[in-house]
Design a protein around this motif. Structure first.
Motif, PDB file in Angstrom:
ATOM      1  N   TRP A   1      36.447  29.278  -2.895  1.00  0.00           N
ATOM      2  CA  TRP A   1      37.496  28.976  -1.593  1.00  0.00           C
ATOM      3  C   TRP A   1      36.145  30.599  -0.383  1.00  0.00           C
ATOM      4  N   ARG A   2      36.662  31.669  -1.302  1.00  0.00           N
ATOM      5  CA  ARG A   2      36.260  33.072  -0.225  1.00  0.00           C
ATOM      6  C   ARG A   2      35.601  32.187   0.498  1.00  0.00           C
ATOM      7  N   ASN A   3      34.717  31.356   0.367  1.00  0.00           N
ATOM      8  CA  ASN A   3      33.081  31.204   1.394  1.00  0.00           C
ATOM      9  C   ASN A   3      33.149  29.879   1.062  1.00  0.00           C
ATOM     10  N   TRP A   4      33.953  29.083   1.830  1.00  0.00           N
ATOM     11  CA  TRP A   4      34.452  27.870   2.202  1.00  0.00           C
ATOM     12  C   TRP A   4      33.494  26.850   3.120  1.00  0.00           C
ATOM     13  N   ARG A   5      32.612  26.103   2.741  1.00  0.00           N
ATOM     14  CA  ARG A   5      32.145  24.925   3.016  1.00  0.00           C
ATOM     15  C   ARG A   5      32.959  24.154   3.953  1.00  0.00           C
ATOM     16  N   PRO A   6      32.909  23.823   5.075  1.00  0.00           N
ATOM     17  CA  PRO A   6      33.437  22.819   5.761  1.00  0.00           C
ATOM     18  C   PRO A   6      33.444  21.026   5.110  1.00  0.00           C
ATOM     19  N   ALA A   7      33.837  20.039   5.107  1.00  0.00           N
ATOM     20  CA  ALA A   7      33.720  18.985   4.907  1.00  0.00           C
ATOM     21  C   ALA A   7      32.459  18.011   5.817  1.00  0.00           C
ATOM     22  N   SER A   8      31.638  19.078   7.281  1.00  0.00           N
ATOM     23  CA  SER A   8      30.969  18.593   7.892  1.00  0.00           C
ATOM     24  C   SER A   8      29.703  19.148   7.658  1.00  0.00           C
ATOM     25  N   ASP A   9      29.284  20.341   7.262  1.00  0.00           N
ATOM     26  CA  ASP A   9      28.299  21.059   6.209  1.00  0.00           C
ATOM     27  C   ASP A   9      28.167  20.340   5.141  1.00  0.00           C
ATOM     28  N   ARG A  10      29.006  20.185   4.643  1.00  0.00           N
ATOM     29  CA  ARG A  10      28.986  19.443   3.359  1.00  0.00           C
ATOM     30  C   ARG A  10      27.868  17.593   3.530  1.00  0.00           C
ATOM     31  N   LEU A  11      27.395  17.823   4.022  1.00  0.00           N
ATOM     32  CA  LEU A  11      27.130  16.157   4.377  1.00  0.00           C
ATOM     33  C   LEU A  11      25.838  16.565   4.535  1.00  0.00           C
ATOM     34  N   ILE A  12      24.994  15.405   3.145  1.00  0.00           N
ATOM     35  CA  ILE A  12      23.524  15.561   2.886  1.00  0.00           C
ATOM     36  C   ILE A  12      23.557  13.800   4.020  1.00  0.00           C
ATOM     37  N   SER A  13      22.008  13.968   4.545  1.00  0.00           N
ATOM     38  CA  SER A  13      21.565  12.714   5.493  1.00  0.00           C
ATOM     39  C   SER A  13      20.288  12.429   4.102  1.00  0.00           C
ATOM     40  N   LEU A  14      19.948  10.896   4.504  1.00  0.00           N
ATOM     41  CA  LEU A  14      19.683  10.143   3.361  1.00  0.00           C
ATOM     42  C   LEU A  14      18.817   9.554   4.485  1.00  0.00           C
ATOM     43  N   TRP A  15      18.495   9.945   5.534  1.00  0.00           N
ATOM     44  CA  TRP A  15      17.186   9.203   6.021  1.00  0.00           C
ATOM     45  C   TRP A  15      16.069  10.216   5.616  1.00  0.00           C
ATOM     46  N   SER A  16      15.097   9.472   6.332  1.00  0.00           N
ATOM     47  CA  SER A  16      13.706  10.083   5.040  1.00  0.00           C
ATOM     48  C   SER A  16      12.958  10.700   6.613  1.00  0.00           C
ATOM     49  N   ASP A  17      11.969  11.705   6.420  1.00  0.00           N
ATOM     50  CA  ASP A  17      11.506  11.841   6.807  1.00  0.00           C
ATOM     51  C   ASP A  17      10.649  11.157   8.560  1.00  0.00           C
ATOM     52  N   GLU A  18      10.243   9.710   8.430  1.00  0.00           N
ATOM     53  CA  GLU A  18      10.181   8.585   9.238  1.00  0.00           C
ATOM     54  C   GLU A  18      10.968   8.630  10.125  1.00  0.00           C
ATOM     55  N   LEU A  19      12.444   8.525   9.295  1.00  0.00           N
ATOM     56  CA  LEU A  19      14.091   8.337  10.385  1.00  0.00           C
ATOM     57  C   LEU A  19      14.860   9.614  10.980  1.00  0.00           C
ATOM     58  N   LYS A  20      14.328  10.717  10.676  1.00  0.00           N
ATOM     59  CA  LYS A  20      14.994  12.031  10.971  1.00  0.00           C
ATOM     60  C   LYS A  20      14.124  12.455  12.165  1.00  0.00           C
ATOM     61  N   ALA A  21      12.464  12.053  11.934  1.00  0.00           N
ATOM     62  CA  ALA A  21      11.116  11.711  13.562  1.00  0.00           C
ATOM     63  C   ALA A  21      11.594  10.562  14.245  1.00  0.00           C
ATOM     64  N   LYS A  22      12.129   9.573  14.013  1.00  0.00           N
ATOM     65  CA  LYS A  22      12.284   9.025  15.000  1.00  0.00           C
ATOM     66  C   LYS A  22      13.374   9.130  15.782  1.00  0.00           C
ATOM     67  N   ALA A  23      15.301   9.777  15.331  1.00  0.00           N
ATOM     68  CA  ALA A  23      15.984   9.517  15.736  1.00  0.00           C
ATOM     69  C   ALA A  23      15.610  11.416  16.514  1.00  0.00           C
ATOM     70  N   ALA A  24      14.937  12.322  16.529  1.00  0.00           N
ATOM     71  CA  ALA A  24      14.698  12.814  17.602  1.00  0.00           C
ATOM     72  C   ALA A  24      14.116  12.704  18.230  1.00  0.00           C
ATOM     73  N   ALA A  25      12.988  11.919  18.394  1.00  0.00           N
ATOM     74  CA  ALA A  25      12.606  11.275  19.458  1.00  0.00           C
ATOM     75  C   ALA A  25      13.648  10.291  20.738  1.00  0.00           C
ATOM     76  N   VAL A  26      14.183   9.386  19.541  1.00  0.00           N
ATOM     77  CA  VAL A  26      15.739   8.743  20.858  1.00  0.00           C
ATOM     78  C   VAL A  26      16.409  10.079  21.510  1.00  0.00           C
ATOM     79  N   ASP A  27      16.633  11.241  20.241  1.00  0.00           N
ATOM     80  CA  ASP A  27      17.015  12.264  20.654  1.00  0.00           C
ATOM     81  C   ASP A  27      16.483  12.360  21.923  1.00  0.00           C
ATOM     82  N   ALA A  28      15.325  13.414  22.173  1.00  0.00           N
ATOM     83  CA  ALA A  28      15.017  13.716  23.472  1.00  0.00           C
ATOM     84  C   ALA A  28      15.009  12.908  24.601  1.00  0.00           C
ATOM     85  N   GLU A  29      14.512  11.403  24.380  1.00  0.00           N
ATOM     86  CA  GLU A  29      14.700  10.408  25.309  1.00  0.00           C
ATOM     87  C   GLU A  29      16.168  10.426  25.986  1.00  0.00           C
ATOM     88  N   LEU A  30      17.328  10.579  25.100  1.00  0.00           N
ATOM     89  CA  LEU A  30      18.491  10.577  24.895  1.00  0.00           C
ATOM     90  C   LEU A  30      19.465  11.857  26.425  1.00  0.00           C
TER      91      LEU A  30
END
Length: 881
Positions: free
Chosen positions: A385-414
């Motif tokens: 409680w003294r060093n609280w992590r907000p809900a957004s910081d507790r999220l864990i992505s289930l993307w594989s490295d391949e999906l992360k790379a694909k998302a990063a490429a699309v983000d760059a194009e966007l």
């Protein structure tokens, strides 16, 4: 009232009334003892000031009888054999003690009086001294639920032929001791409806009823049980039961803002999936308490099984959470998250109200203030409680490295598209400025250009005046549309289409709202005096409740073999090692409750001193042991229960049984039960043929309608809560099972609310089942019920044809799961005839004036819809016998 008169009034209370109100173990006849009859009362009312704190009020310690004899600043608190001379009774009857509004009941006062007058005896010799705080008596330690689970021998029965399973033998032992036995077996049609609602939460289809009723095979019932247990609907039904005790919700609750939880549904789907897979409960519980500690951070490239372990910890994220609301005191909100998590874990797994020890030692159960903080220390590394992590910081992505790379490429194009859009827009702005500038007199143009290029805080008065006269001088990306003929429509459409097309190539987000620890971070757990985090005291180590603790249990502050603390994992394995006295008992009691409508222990969330004792303690222990011996699997236990003679009894009442056991605690018949809120909606959709079979995924949204009723739908109100008039069609999603409808803590679905749908504050360990007028009013007037009655009527016409008798029989079978009797058929056909005649009369009357849209359907169809509506609102539909 003067003290003497009050004392006389207490003594004159009827002994029969007092005996009924005395605490468990209090004698009516015989000699009372301090430990059994007085200590629990003083603990509940007096120890907070006279025993638990280092400084005793009035120097009086009320934890031992000998301390009361010794007394405090005012002298001895009691005189053995004479309550009228005892200061303890005088202060209590005068209303001076305990201070505050909560006073001892008349029965509690009488218990103390009896004990004193009988000589103020103790059950055993008392110690010379005690440390500050709570201690456990032999009575505390010997409470039934704290004893080891031992498998009892199956009793012999005089009616052995009735004992289809060992369950029956245990039940018959108590029934036969009262010259009773089981009731007659239920009719097959009643049995399939009971079993179907019990195991999958849906009514049986007419063809399934016909097959079962007419199947001569001795194995027909067992095949039916196996078919239902194999249905995907089984996980939806029984997963809902566990979601209650887990406090599942798709929003934070806590404050009016009630922030949505977009990823909570993953935990719901994990629970349903686990039930359908018949995942062993020792594994199921370990995953929910410590699934993250079964994996290695940073939780990347997870298999489906490993992802489930992470998703499972959503169990610890279900409590109300105010930490997402900036208007809430964050320190209070953070500690409340911890407190609610402890309540959920303790009531669901231990069957104890550990949360009552948050501010002081439990007033009734042997759970100390230290105990509470020992449990808190298990979760503190994840909920610091003294060093609280907000809900957004507790999220864990289930993307594989391949999906992360694909998302990063699309983000760059966007980003590239966005940059090109900005560049072209800036060119439009520049061209617009030059065009508008050219319209000014040539002598003004240089000054106007200079005014545009000068920073606002450095403009001269002349420049400011120019800008005021010629606003186009400040044209920018936000205002350029004012100077263009097409208002940038073509520009925006072009770039919006490009952006949307590219965004559609991005893999959808796939996150988990889970509980994890920061490796290497071990915050201390400090005991909060009176539960106030502003009053920290000594550091507390993680551990089990002291009254349950065993020498072999060690919860290390840090497991050297793990990157995380390992505390939750050690505790989870301790709970499921097969020797814990509470966990298996609590679980099988819940399973029993959902089959019979009541648990063997009638307080499933409280196995403590104030909870009910088990009606069949040996059966409870036998079931707990059988469950663990069977590998902690639930489906075999289901089979054992539902194939018992007890389960297959009729619900018919018998005079001899009512005379001895009016509440049916001995189970000499089956209990009649009302369907739960969600099951009523699901059954309504099922009999109409509208129910969607779709599983998993994001919840179906809810919203307030024009009158404020919460309905299924997309909320299109603006930020001020005003209706926009826009309707977003949901299609098939509107008819999904209720377990998939969004659970907003501040917006319970209106269709469910009158039928006792629980409010998760923080969870629900046992649902109420009321019978109140709003239930009937809703079923008569709900737009959904009326609509589905019409849809059901259309189904009946499709499947039964145009013959009224066939239509009535089919509608009856759909609604009640059985064929109507001759008398019921006669009444039903008369109803159809009367309704059709009434509809014709209404149509004729409206033909002379404005047509009534409600009579637009042909009379026979309107009559059938009215019949279906009448069946759906009847007790025969809402109850299972």
């Amino acid at each position: 009232m003067p003290r003497t008169l009050l004392t006389i009034a207490v003594l004159l209370l009827p002994a029969r009334l007092l005996a009924a109100e005395l605490p468990a173990g209090a004698p009516v006849d015989g000699v009372a003892t301090f430990e059994a009859n007085v200590r629990p009362i003083l603990k509940a009312h007096c120890w907070q000031c006279h025993g638990e704190e280092a400084k005793l009020e009035g120097s009086l310690d009320a934890r031992l009888a000998r301390f009361l004899l010794r007394g405090g600043d005012s002298g001895p608190a009691l005189v053995p054999g004479d309550h009228t001379a005892s200061l303890l009774v005088a202060r209590i009857t005068a209303g001076e003690m305990p201070p505050g509004e909560k006073k001892l009941s008349a029965a509690e006062v009488q218990a103390i009086v009896r004990w004193i007058d009988a000589g103020a005896q103790t059950a055993r010799a008392e110690p010379e001294s005690l440390a500050a705080g709570d201690v456990f008596s032999e009575e505390d330690r010997s409470h039934w639920s704290f004893q080891p689970i031992r498998r009892p021998a199956v009793p012999q029965s005089a009616s052995a032929e009735l004992a289809a399973t060992p369950i029956d033998a245990f039940l018959l032992a108590q029934l036969e001791a009262r010259s009773l036995g089981f009731g007659p077996p239920a009719q097959r049609a009643a049995l399939i409806r009971r079993l179907s609602f019990d195991l999958i939460g849906l009514p049986p289809e007419p063809d399934a009823v016909g097959r079962f009723v007419n199947d001569p095979s001795p194995a027909a019932y067992e095949r039916l049980v196996d078919d239902l247990l194999a249905s995907p609907a089984y996980g939806q039904r029984w997963g809902r039961h566990w979601l209650d005790v887990a406090g599942y919700a798709d929003s934070d609750g806590y404050a009016a803002k009630d922030v949505e939880r977009p990823w909570a549904f993953k935990y719901r789907d994990y629970v349903i999936r686990s039930f359908n897979q018949d995942k062993p409960w020792d594994e199921f519980l370990v995953e929910q308490l410590a699934g993250d500690e079964l994996l290695a951070p940073p939780y990347a490239n997870l298999t489906a099984a490993d992802a489930d372990r992470l998703i499972a910890t959503g169990f610890l994220r279900m409590g109300p959470d105010g930490t997402t609301d900036s208007q809430v005191d964050q320190n209070v909100a953070r500690n409340d998250v911890m407190a609610d998590t402890i309540k959920i874990v303790s009531t669901s797994l231990l069957g104890l109200t550990v949360g009552c020890a948050q501010c002081h030692s439990h007033r009734y159960d042997p759970i100390t203030h230290d105990d509470y903080h020992r449990i808190r220390a298990l979760f503190e590394p994840a909920y610091d409680w003294r060093n609280w992590r907000p809900a957004s910081d507790r999220l864990i992505s289930l993307w594989s490295d391949e999906l992360k790379a694909k998302a990063a490429a699309v983000d760059a194009e966007l980003k590239e598209i966005a940059d090109r859009r900005t560049e072209e827009l800036d060119q439009l702005v520049a061209a617009t400025f030059e065009r508008e500038l050219a319209k000014l007199p040539e002598d003004i143009q240089p000054k106007a250009r200079e005014a545009r290029e000068t920073a606002d805080d450095k403009q001269s008065d002349e420049q400011k005046q120019l800008i005021k006269e010629y606003p186009f001088l400040k044209v920018d990306r936000g205002s350029v549309y004012l100077y263009l003929d097409d208002r940038l429509n073509g520009f925006n459409n072009k770039w919006d289409e490009l952006t949307e097309a590219k965004r559609n190539q991005r893999p959808p987000d796939d996150n988990v709202a889970c509980l994890t620890e920061v490796p290497g971070h071990l915050p201390p757990t400090l005991l909060f005096a009176r539960g106030d985090f502003n009053q920290p005291r000594a550091e507390i180590a993680p551990g089990e409740l002291a009254v349950l603790n065993r020498a072999e249990l060690v919860v290390p502050s840090k497991d050297a073999a793990l990157p995380t603390s390992g505390r939750r994992l050690a505790y989870a394995r301790h709970l499921t090692d097969g020797t814990h006295p509470l966990v298996a008992r609590v679980l099988v009691n819940r399973f029993w409750l959902h089959h019979f409508g009541r648990g063997l222990v009638d307080t499933p969330g409280d196995f403590g001193m104030l909870g009910q004792r088990p009606s069949h303690p040996q059966l409870l222990d036998w079931l707990a042991d059988e469950f663990m011996r069977g590998g902690w699997k639930l489906k075999p236990l289901h089979r054992l229960i539902v194939t018992s003679t007890a389960y297959r009894q009729s619900s018919e009442r018998r005079e001899e049984l009512e005379a001895v056991d009016p509440d049916n605690r001995l189970l000499g018949r089956m209990n009649v039960r009302r369907l739960e809120a969600e099951t009523i909606r699901d059954a309504l959709l099922a009999v109409s043929g509208s129910l969607s079979p779709r599983m998993d995924g994001k919840p179906v949204p809810v919203m307030p309608d024009e009158v404020g009723q919460i309905v299924v739908g997309v909320d299109t109100r603006d930020s001020a809560g005003r209706p926009s008039g826009k309707v977003v069609p949901l299609g098939e999603a509107a008819f999904r099972r209720s377990v998939y409808v969004q659970v907003r803590r501040s917006m319970p679905l209106g269709m469910l609310e009158p039928f006792d749908v629980p409010t998760m504050t923080p969870n629900c360990d046992q649902r109420a089942s009321s019978t109140v007028a709003p239930q009937s009013l809703l079923m008569m007037n709900s737009a959904l019920v009326v609509e589905q009655a019409g849809v059901m009527a259309a189904r009946v016409r499709r499947e039964a044809g145009d013959d009224p008798a066939a239509q009535f029989h089919h509608a009856w079978l759909l609604a009640f799961g059985r064929q109507p009797t001759a008398h019921e058929s006669e009444g039903g056909l008369a109803f159809l005839t009367e309704q059709a005649a009434s509809a014709r009369a209404d149509a004729a009357a409206s033909a002379a004036g404005t047509p009534d849209p409600n009579t637009a359907a042909p009379p026979e169809q309107a009559a059938l819809a009215h019949l279906c509506h009448a069946l759906l609102i009847s007790n025969g539909f809402l109850y299972v016998d």
